[in-house]
Write a protein that holds these residues in place. Sequence first.
Motif, PDB file in Angstrom:
ATOM      1  N   ALA A 176       0.837  -1.201   0.000  1.00 56.43           N
ATOM      2  CA  ALA A 176       0.000   0.000   0.000  1.00 56.43           C
ATOM      3  C   ALA A 176       0.870   1.250   0.000  1.00 56.43           C
ATOM      4  N   LEU A 177       1.897   1.263   0.844  1.00 53.85           N
ATOM      5  CA  LEU A 177       2.788   2.421   0.884  1.00 53.85           C
ATOM      6  C   LEU A 177       3.508   2.615  -0.443  1.00 53.85           C
ATOM      7  N   ALA A 178       3.960   1.531  -1.042  1.00 50.41           N
ATOM      8  CA  ALA A 178       4.665   1.641  -2.324  1.00 50.41           C
ATOM      9  C   ALA A 178       3.758   2.258  -3.385  1.00 50.41           C
ATOM     10  N   GLY A 179       2.506   1.849  -3.424  1.00 51.35           N
ATOM     11  CA  GLY A 179       1.566   2.425  -4.385  1.00 51.35           C
ATOM     12  C   GLY A 179       1.330   3.902  -4.132  1.00 51.35           C
ATOM     13  N   GLY A 180       1.147   4.264  -2.864  1.00 57.71           N
ATOM     14  CA  GLY A 180       0.949   5.670  -2.514  1.00 57.71           C
ATOM     15  C   GLY A 180       2.168   6.517  -2.796  1.00 57.71           C
ATOM     16  N   ILE A 181       3.338   5.967  -2.521  1.00 55.60           N
ATOM     17  CA  ILE A 181       4.583   6.690  -2.794  1.00 55.60           C
ATOM     18  C   ILE A 181       4.723   6.947  -4.286  1.00 55.60           C
ATOM     19  N   ASP A 182       4.446   5.940  -5.102  1.00 59.42           N
ATOM     20  CA  ASP A 182       4.523   6.124  -6.557  1.00 59.42           C
ATOM     21  C   ASP A 182       3.610   7.250  -7.027  1.00 59.42           C
ATOM     22  N   ILE A 183       2.411   7.296  -6.475  1.00 58.45           N
ATOM     23  CA  ILE A 183       1.454   8.347  -6.859  1.00 58.45           C
ATOM     24  C   ILE A 183       1.960   9.719  -6.425  1.00 58.45           C
ATOM     25  N   ALA A 184       2.374   9.837  -5.167  1.00 58.90           N
ATOM     26  CA  ALA A 184       2.846  11.130  -4.664  1.00 58.90           C
ATOM     27  C   ALA A 184       4.066  11.617  -5.438  1.00 58.90           C
ATOM     28  N   VAL A 185       5.006  10.726  -5.720  1.00 57.03           N
ATOM     29  CA  VAL A 185       6.199  11.098  -6.481  1.00 57.03           C
ATOM     30  C   VAL A 185       5.804  11.559  -7.883  1.00 57.03           C
ATOM     31  N   SER A 204     -10.137   3.676   8.747  1.00 53.77           N
ATOM     32  CA  SER A 204      -9.384   2.421   8.692  1.00 53.77           C
ATOM     33  C   SER A 204      -9.268   1.903   7.263  1.00 53.77           C
ATOM     34  N   LEU A 205     -10.050   2.456   6.349  1.00 47.00           N
ATOM     35  CA  LEU A 205     -10.001   2.025   4.952  1.00 47.00           C
ATOM     36  C   LEU A 205      -8.891   2.700   4.152  1.00 47.00           C
ATOM     37  N   VAL A 206      -8.212   3.681   4.728  1.00 46.20           N
ATOM     38  CA  VAL A 206      -7.173   4.409   4.002  1.00 46.20           C
ATOM     39  C   VAL A 206      -6.098   3.471   3.445  1.00 46.20           C
ATOM     40  N   PRO A 207      -5.599   2.496   4.209  1.00 46.98           N
ATOM     41  CA  PRO A 207      -4.596   1.603   3.605  1.00 46.98           C
ATOM     42  C   PRO A 207      -5.117   0.874   2.366  1.00 46.98           C
ATOM     43  N   GLN A 208      -6.385   0.477   2.388  1.00 51.16           N
ATOM     44  CA  GLN A 208      -6.949  -0.178   1.210  1.00 51.16           C
ATOM     45  C   GLN A 208      -7.028   0.787   0.034  1.00 51.16           C
ATOM     46  N   LEU A 209      -7.289   2.046   0.311  1.00 49.53           N
ATOM     47  CA  LEU A 209      -7.315   3.043  -0.760  1.00 49.53           C
ATOM     48  C   LEU A 209      -5.949   3.166  -1.423  1.00 49.53           C
ATOM     49  N   LEU A 210      -4.913   3.105  -0.600  1.00 52.22           N
ATOM     50  CA  LEU A 210      -3.570   3.236  -1.156  1.00 52.22           C
ATOM     51  C   LEU A 210      -3.242   2.097  -2.108  1.00 52.22           C
ATOM     52  N   THR A 211      -3.815   0.937  -1.876  1.00 46.97           N
ATOM     53  CA  THR A 211      -3.534  -0.180  -2.770  1.00 46.97           C
ATOM     54  C   THR A 211      -4.254  -0.016  -4.100  1.00 46.97           C
ATOM     55  N   SER A 212      -5.270   0.804  -4.114  1.00 45.93           N
ATOM     56  CA  SER A 212      -5.976   1.074  -5.354  1.00 45.93           C
ATOM     57  C   SER A 212      -5.406   2.349  -5.959  1.00 45.93           C
ATOM     58  N   THR A 213      -4.242   2.253  -6.561  1.00 50.67           N
ATOM     59  CA  THR A 213      -3.519   3.436  -7.018  1.00 50.67           C
ATOM     60  C   THR A 213      -4.283   4.237  -8.055  1.00 50.67           C
ATOM     61  N   THR A 214      -5.053   3.596  -8.879  1.00 50.45           N
ATOM     62  CA  THR A 214      -5.817   4.328  -9.880  1.00 50.45           C
ATOM     63  C   THR A 214      -6.840   5.227  -9.211  1.00 50.45           C
ATOM     64  N   ARG A 215      -7.522   4.706  -8.217  1.00 47.80           N
ATOM     65  CA  ARG A 215      -8.548   5.483  -7.512  1.00 47.80           C
ATOM     66  C   ARG A 215      -7.921   6.654  -6.766  1.00 47.80           C
ATOM     67  N   LEU A 216      -6.841   6.416  -6.056  1.00 45.21           N
ATOM     68  CA  LEU A 216      -6.200   7.485  -5.281  1.00 45.21           C
ATOM     69  C   LEU A 216      -5.646   8.551  -6.206  1.00 45.21           C
ATOM     70  N   LYS A 217      -5.020   8.153  -7.301  1.00 39.19           N
ATOM     71  CA  LYS A 217      -4.492   9.131  -8.244  1.00 39.19           C
ATOM     72  C   LYS A 217      -5.619   9.990  -8.795  1.00 39.19           C
ATOM     73  N   SER A 218      -6.739   9.368  -9.093  1.00 49.56           N
ATOM     74  CA  SER A 218      -7.896  10.099  -9.595  1.00 49.56           C
ATOM     75  C   SER A 218      -8.362  11.121  -8.570  1.00 49.56           C
ATOM     76  N   LEU A 219      -8.423  10.726  -7.311  1.00 48.72           N
ATOM     77  CA  LEU A 219      -8.859  11.643  -6.263  1.00 48.72           C
ATOM     78  C   LEU A 219      -7.897  12.820  -6.107  1.00 48.72           C
ATOM     79  N   LEU A 220      -6.609  12.536  -6.163  1.00 50.88           N
ATOM     80  CA  LEU A 220      -5.617  13.595  -5.950  1.00 50.88           C
ATOM     81  C   LEU A 220      -5.508  14.541  -7.142  1.00 50.88           C
ATOM     82  N   THR A 221      -5.743  14.050  -8.329  1.00 55.30           N
ATOM     83  CA  THR A 221      -5.545  14.892  -9.503  1.00 55.30           C
ATOM     84  C   THR A 221      -6.805  15.654  -9.906  1.00 55.30           C
ATOM     85  N   THR A 222      -7.959  15.332  -9.331  1.00 57.57           N
ATOM     86  CA  THR A 222      -9.184  16.033  -9.702  1.00 57.57           C
ATOM     87  C   THR A 222      -9.570  17.089  -8.692  1.00 57.57           C
TER      88      THR A 222
END
Length: 87
Positions: free
Chosen positions: A30-39, A68-86
Amino acid sequence: MGGLYPSFQTAEEFAAEWLGNLVPEADEDALAGGIDIAVGLINGGSSAADIIMVAQNFLATWPKTMLSLVPQLLTSTTRLKSLLTTQ
């Protein structure tokens, strides 16, 4: 990037530290996916402050019982990227 996250940090260092603080219970994948998005966002022109504010505003709208669902969100990199970029 200043204050808690010094300006001399690389995008990777900032993302790893920030996400480790934000969701300490997240697993390595999950952290690796989130890190990739943030970078990617930082390298694409977003500031660390932009990313922190979007995440803060997003999480502030969630009921505490759902945080408590935040870690699961991080594993869904497409969804998190969409949220951060919109935002």
